[in-house]
Design a protein around this motif. Structure first.
Motif, PDB file in Angstrom:
ATOM      1  N   TRP A 102       0.827  -1.213   0.000  1.00  0.00           N
ATOM      2  CA  TRP A 102       0.000   0.000   0.000  1.00  0.00           C
ATOM      3  C   TRP A 102       0.860   1.262   0.000  1.00  0.00           C
ATOM      4  N   VAL A 103       1.947   1.242   0.733  1.00  0.00           N
ATOM      5  CA  VAL A 103       2.851   2.386   0.760  1.00  0.00           C
ATOM      6  C   VAL A 103       3.388   2.670  -0.640  1.00  0.00           C
ATOM      7  N   MET A 104       3.668   1.618  -1.396  1.00  0.00           N
ATOM      8  CA  MET A 104       4.261   1.777  -2.724  1.00  0.00           C
ATOM      9  C   MET A 104       3.247   2.129  -3.802  1.00  0.00           C
ATOM     10  N   ILE A 137      10.517  -8.719   6.686  1.00  0.00           N
ATOM     11  CA  ILE A 137      10.687  -9.442   5.422  1.00  0.00           C
ATOM     12  C   ILE A 137       9.454  -9.266   4.547  1.00  0.00           C
ATOM     13  N   ALA A 138       8.269  -9.399   5.143  1.00  0.00           N
ATOM     14  CA  ALA A 138       7.028  -9.263   4.395  1.00  0.00           C
ATOM     15  C   ALA A 138       6.830  -7.837   3.885  1.00  0.00           C
ATOM     16  N   PHE A 139       7.194  -6.848   4.697  1.00  0.00           N
ATOM     17  CA  PHE A 139       7.104  -5.454   4.255  1.00  0.00           C
ATOM     18  C   PHE A 139       7.982  -5.243   3.015  1.00  0.00           C
ATOM     19  N   GLY A 140       9.184  -5.792   3.040  1.00  0.00           N
ATOM     20  CA  GLY A 140      10.068  -5.694   1.885  1.00  0.00           C
ATOM     21  C   GLY A 140       9.468  -6.335   0.648  1.00  0.00           C
ATOM     22  N   ALA A 141       8.784  -7.469   0.837  1.00  0.00           N
ATOM     23  CA  ALA A 141       8.132  -8.142  -0.288  1.00  0.00           C
ATOM     24  C   ALA A 141       7.041  -7.260  -0.877  1.00  0.00           C
ATOM     25  N   GLY A 142       6.254  -6.593  -0.015  1.00  0.00           N
ATOM     26  CA  GLY A 142       5.209  -5.705  -0.499  1.00  0.00           C
ATOM     27  C   GLY A 142       5.763  -4.525  -1.269  1.00  0.00           C
ATOM     28  N   VAL A 143       6.871  -3.985  -0.804  1.00  0.00           N
ATOM     29  CA  VAL A 143       7.513  -2.860  -1.494  1.00  0.00           C
ATOM     30  C   VAL A 143       8.047  -3.289  -2.860  1.00  0.00           C
ATOM     31  N   LEU A 144       8.608  -4.487  -2.943  1.00  0.00           N
ATOM     32  CA  LEU A 144       9.220  -4.962  -4.189  1.00  0.00           C
ATOM     33  C   LEU A 144       8.203  -5.400  -5.237  1.00  0.00           C
ATOM     34  N   LEU A 145       6.979  -5.656  -4.816  1.00  0.00           N
ATOM     35  CA  LEU A 145       6.010  -6.329  -5.682  1.00  0.00           C
ATOM     36  C   LEU A 145       5.752  -5.592  -6.990  1.00  0.00           C
ATOM     37  N   LYS A 146       5.322  -4.338  -6.913  1.00  0.00           N
ATOM     38  CA  LYS A 146       4.969  -3.590  -8.134  1.00  0.00           C
ATOM     39  C   LYS A 146       6.199  -3.320  -9.010  1.00  0.00           C
TER      40      LYS A 146
END
Length: 262
Positions: A102-104, A137-146
């Motif tokens: 969501w942040v990204m 780790i999960a936050f990093g995955a969310g940031v990398l997704l898009k």
């Protein structure tokens, strides 16, 4: 590994399948083709996320008692745990992935996909990670997704539902981080079990990417050669709802009934 193999199998299929009509412009830029129903899409992703509470309990090896939240269990790495600890880590991975995505993006589709990415990024070490580490780790995955999905689009590959990105790219991300944060843990139960290492996780990732991508490409190429991989262009333009299902799904598509005769 299961997620990564399946995702790269799908990537092999997508290479032969080609993009949807209208996805890419003549100059190679990509167009956004949103799904028909965002609420249903988000609901479906939520159902998948809830299912992971059951699916990931298989990370535990039952020891001593019948299934209970406070029972004495041993992880696949030989360390003690219980179902409550694993359930809480799943929740932390969902939270981290949602917030990171969501942040990204500020996009509901990517936000819910981020929750799934968060779970997948932590799945390999979910039974040994500390909850705060799981969240990070999960936050990093969310940031990398898009951004990862954007790289795939830049290669001319139309990953319509983000499956390759979520399960493949983020799956490999999670495997490699396990090699860092779980380095030295036994990779199995029993005497003489190999230990987790970054090199081992990297080699495993390369091998399974090759297995998934190779088999997916060959299988889909055969289907493409015999004309069974993709629907005709006219059917794609009309929409598979219209072509495959004769019933009308939406009221605006149903013609008015003729008045009853007197």
């Amino acid at each position: 590994l299961v997620h990564a193999v399946a995702a790269f199998f799908a990537l092999g299929v997508l290479i032969n399948l080609g993009p949807r009509i209208g996805k890419f412009n003549a100059d190679g830029t990509a167009n956004d083709l949103p799904g028909h129903n965002m609420p249903f899409t988000a609901t479906g992703l939520m159902l998948i996320i809830v299912g992971f509470w059951g699916f990931l309990m298989a990370c535990l090896v039952v020891g001593g008692e019948a299934w209970s939240w406070g029972g004495n269990y041993t992880t696949s790495y030989g360390t003690p745990t219980n179902l409550g600890a694993l359930a809480f880590n799943i929740l932390m991975s969902v939270a981290g992935g949602i917030i990171g995505a969501w942040v990204m993006t500020r996009d509901p589709f990517w936000m819910m996909s981020g929750a799934l990415a968060g779970i997948i990024s932590c799945a390999s070490g979910l039974d040994i990670y500390y909850p705060a580490l799981t969240f990070i780790i999960a936050f990093g995955a969310g940031v990398l997704l898009k951004p990862a999905a954007g790289i795939l689009e830049g290669m001319g590959i139309d990953d319509a539902v983000g499956a390759v990105t979520v399960h493949g790219t983020i799956g490999i991300y999670g495997m490699l981080l396990l090699g860092i944060f779980a380095s030295g843990y036994p990779a199995g139960l029993g005497e003489g079990a190999a230990t987790v290492s970054l090199v081992g996780q990297l080699v495993g990732s390369v091998v399974f990417i090759g297995i998934g991508l190779g088999t997916g490409f060959v299988a889909s190429l055969i289907l493409k050669m015999v004309g069974m991989l993709r629907v005709p262009e006219a059917a794609e333009i009309a929409g598979l709802d219209t072509v495959k299902v004769p019933a009308q799904a939406y009221p605006e598509g149903i013609p008015a009934s003729a008045p009853a005769s007197q």
